[in-house]
Design an enzyme around this catalytic site. Structure first.
Site, PDB file in Angstrom:
ATOM      1  CG  LEU A   1       7.560  -0.373  -9.786  1.00  0.00           C
ATOM      2  CD1 LEU A   1       6.131   0.410 -10.476  1.00  0.00           C
ATOM      3  CD2 LEU A   1       8.666   0.109 -10.065  1.00  0.00           C
ATOM      4  N   GLY A   2       6.847  -2.048  -5.437  1.00  0.00           N
ATOM      5  CA  GLY A   2       6.703  -1.943  -3.968  1.00  0.00           C
ATOM      6  C   GLY A   2       5.624  -3.254  -3.761  1.00  0.00           C
TER       7      GLY A   2
ATOM      8  N   GLY B   1       3.146  -4.963  -0.068  1.00  0.00           N
ATOM      9  CA  GLY B   1       2.462  -4.687   1.118  1.00  0.00           C
ATOM     10  C   GLY B   1       1.934  -6.232   1.511  1.00  0.00           C
ATOM     11  CB  SER B   2      -0.436  -7.149   4.417  1.00  0.00           C
ATOM     12  OG  SER B   2       0.465  -6.147   5.173  1.00  0.00           O
ATOM     13  CG  PHE B   3      -3.903  -7.409   1.992  1.00  0.00           C
ATOM     14  CD1 PHE B   3      -4.505  -8.484   2.246  1.00  0.00           C
ATOM     15  CD2 PHE B   3      -3.743  -6.581   2.768  1.00  0.00           C
ATOM     16  CE1 PHE B   3      -5.177  -8.787   3.642  1.00  0.00           C
ATOM     17  CE2 PHE B   3      -4.330  -6.730   4.196  1.00  0.00           C
ATOM     18  CZ  PHE B   3      -5.083  -7.754   4.540  1.00  0.00           C
ATOM     19  CB  ALA B   4      -1.356  -5.495  -3.375  1.00  0.00           C
ATOM     20  CE  LYS B   5       5.716 -10.157  -3.958  1.00  0.00           C
ATOM     21  NZ  LYS B   5       6.331 -11.101  -4.600  1.00  0.00           N
ATOM     22  CB  VAL B   6       2.835  -1.802  -6.998  1.00  0.00           C
ATOM     23  CG1 VAL B   6       2.714  -0.850  -8.152  1.00  0.00           C
ATOM     24  CG2 VAL B   6       1.766  -1.662  -6.177  1.00  0.00           C
TER      25      VAL B   6
ATOM     26  CG  ASP C   1      -3.712   8.024   4.619  1.00  0.00           C
ATOM     27  OD1 ASP C   1      -3.325   8.587   5.413  1.00  0.00           O
ATOM     28  OD2 ASP C   1      -3.019   6.902   3.856  1.00  0.00           O
TER      29      ASP C   1
END
Length: 540
Positions: free
Chosen positions: A52-53, A55-60, A168
């Site tokens: 689903l998405g 980033g630098s440290f994780a995948k979803v 945020d």
């Protein structure tokens, strides 16, 4: 961890449209991106689907629970990258925060698992997408924007009451489910009650530029609640206008506008709304509107219905969706979902009519709780777990059931020889003292408070088990809410009100001690479960 941080290189949205921030946040990634493929299984419990998405440290990933077939979102963090990036304390903080904030308008964290190399956040899968994608197409209708804002304020107020400050808030971190309900997500930058400096303020400079409060920019410390309210104001302005109140491609010019509170309301804003948005975007945090004042504002109050929910077995239930209203009755009707009482077997007599039998697909309610009217049967409904006789005996020190009224932490248990209907009626009477109302569904009888609070509902679960044809065990537990409030309720209302129902030891007809009789009891009937649900103030 996927996070959004303040960066001078970030391009800001123009007044023509609200644009997504270039760096996707963890929760925003839950629904924005597609692609990827199957990732196998996670610890034998979940089957991974598409990405689903990331980033630098994780995948979803979208994932499926292998036993229940439930669809979830799993955020997979690489342990090594998290350690090298100094993110371990943020991961721990996010877990602690998400466990504190269980609310219908907040994305739920179901469980956290770990292997040697990965950390898995199993979270609620929100199908509707980001609120950002809706507002980026243009301004919303006023009633739609109001509904989203009401749900946002409800969730944010709940967080603040529990000492959690998001820091945020932005449309990318607000998801919309298939029912059109808003869900706040991505608590990666959230502050907990342990992060305040001695001056009682937060000092971390974080957030997304267009949504950050002026006092955060001053770097002199800020009130997390006031900063979140400012961000809510920016979001509301964007929903109603279709663009952000503060915008400029030059980051320093943008900050100057925010610092000075320089914005203009479009001509289509109503007077009530303009009055509210002006107070939300007050550059002075001391005079900025508070949540109670927001709720009392004319624009906000239209169609507003406070969220009422309860937590049972670590699952969250919204009362408006899951609970049916029932008028109190005497005798008390069986919970919905139970079959009418089954007649006792011909070879024996049942002294009080409470010894009904059940098969694997139909659960029977004891006759003392029946009105004699048939109830619908749901064969797929799971049967509640029953305590065995040895569990009941172990409730009391020395295996003595006489006058049992024992406390263990957040639990109270006692044995009663009174009919279950009398116990239920007494619980209803006690609930009325606290202005609770009784509701019932399936095996649950919910007692819901009418007073709105700022720290979420006090939730007390009471289960009644049949021990013998003439004895029952009542177990009371605090499920959620402030422990001090729970203790006050038990000491001031529950114990005095139930004391006369506590069983007094009587000699058995054949001289056999009651404890031995209990040991020979083959099983316990399925329990009648009651929930005492409040919306008392000052609970955490």
């Amino acid at each position: 961890m996927l996070m959004a941080t303040v960066s001078p290189a970030r391009r800001e949205p123009t007044p023509q449209a609200v644009r997504a921030s270039p760096m996707p946040s963890a929760a925003a990634a839950l629904v924005r991106r597609g692609g990827g493929g199957s990732g196998g299984t996670v610890l034998g419990k979940y089957e991974l689907g598409r990405v689903l998405g990331q980033g630098s440290f994780a995948k979803v990933y979208q994932a499926r629970h292998l036993e229940t077939d439930e669809c979830v979102a799993i955020k997979v963090l690489d342990k090594e990258k998290a350690v090298k990036g100094g993110m371990v304390h943020l991961v721990k903080r996010e877990i602690n925060v998400l466990r504190r904030v269980r609310h219908p308008n907040i994305v739920q964290l179901f469980e956290v698992m770990a292997s040697k190399t990965k950390i898995y956040f199993v979270m609620e899968y929100v199908r509707g997408g980001e609120l950002f994608s809706r507002v980026s197409k243009g301004r919303l209708r006023e009633d739609t924007a109001r509904r989203y804002f009401q749900q946002l304020v409800s969730a944010v107020d709940f967080c603040h009451a529990r000492g959690v400050f998001h820091r945020d808030l932005k449309p990318e971190n607000l998801l919309v489910d298939e029912n059109g309900d808003l869900k706040v997500s991505d608590f990666g930058l959230a502050a907990g009650p342990d992060q305040f400096d001695p001056d009682g303020l937060l000092h971390t400079f974080c957030g997304t530029p267009a949504y950050v409060a002026p006092e955060v920019l001053r770097r002199r410390g800020y009130d997390g609640a006031k900063a979140d309210i400012w961000s809510c104001g920016v979001i509301l302005f964007a929903l109603m206008a279709g663009y952000l109140p503060f915008h400029d491609h030059n980051i320093m010019v943008l900050y100057r506008k925010i610092y000075n509170g320089e914005f203009r309301c479009p001509r289509w804003f109503s007077k009530d709304f303009t009055r509210l948005i002006t107070r939300l975007l007050d550059a002075n945090p001391k005079t900025r509107i508070t949540v109670p004042e927001i709720i009392e504002s004319d624009w906000f109050k239209k169609g507003y219905k406070p969220v009422k929910f309860y937590i049972e077995d670590d699952k969250l239930y919204n009362l408006s969706d899951d609970v049916l209203n029932l008028e109190p009755a005497d005798p008390v009707p069986p919970p919905l979902g139970l079959a009418p009482p089954v007649p006792p077997p011909p070879q024996g007599d049942d002294p009080d009519g409470s010894g009904s039998e059940s098969d694997s697909s139909v659960v029977s309610c004891p006759a003392t709780l029946s009105t004699g009217e048939s109830q619908r049967v749901r064969g797929s409904l799971p049967r509640p777990a029953s305590l065995n006789a040895f569990d009941i005996i172990s409730f009391s020190k020395g295996f003595n059931l006489s006058g049992l009224f024992e406390e263990r932490g957040n639990e109270i248990r006692f044995v009663s020889g009174e009919p279950m209907s009398d116990i239920v009626k007494k619980l209803e009477e006690i609930a009325k003292v606290k202005s609770f109302t009784v509701r019932r569904k399936d095996w649950r009888v919910s007692i819901e408070g009418t007073r709105e609070g700022v720290k979420g509902p006090l939730t007390i679960g009471a289960e009644i088990f049949e021990l013998t044809p003439s004895l029952v065990v009542v177990e009371v537990k605090r499920k959620a809410g402030d422990n001090e409030e729970y203790e006050d309720f038990c000491n001031m209302e529950l114990k005095p009100g139930m004391q006369h129902l506590v069983h007094q030891m009587l000699p058995a007809p054949n001289g056999t001690p009651v404890s031995e009789k209990v040991e020979r009891s083959s099983s316990l009937q399925a329990p009648l479960t009651l929930k005492l649900i409040g919306t008392e103030g000052s609970m955490s």
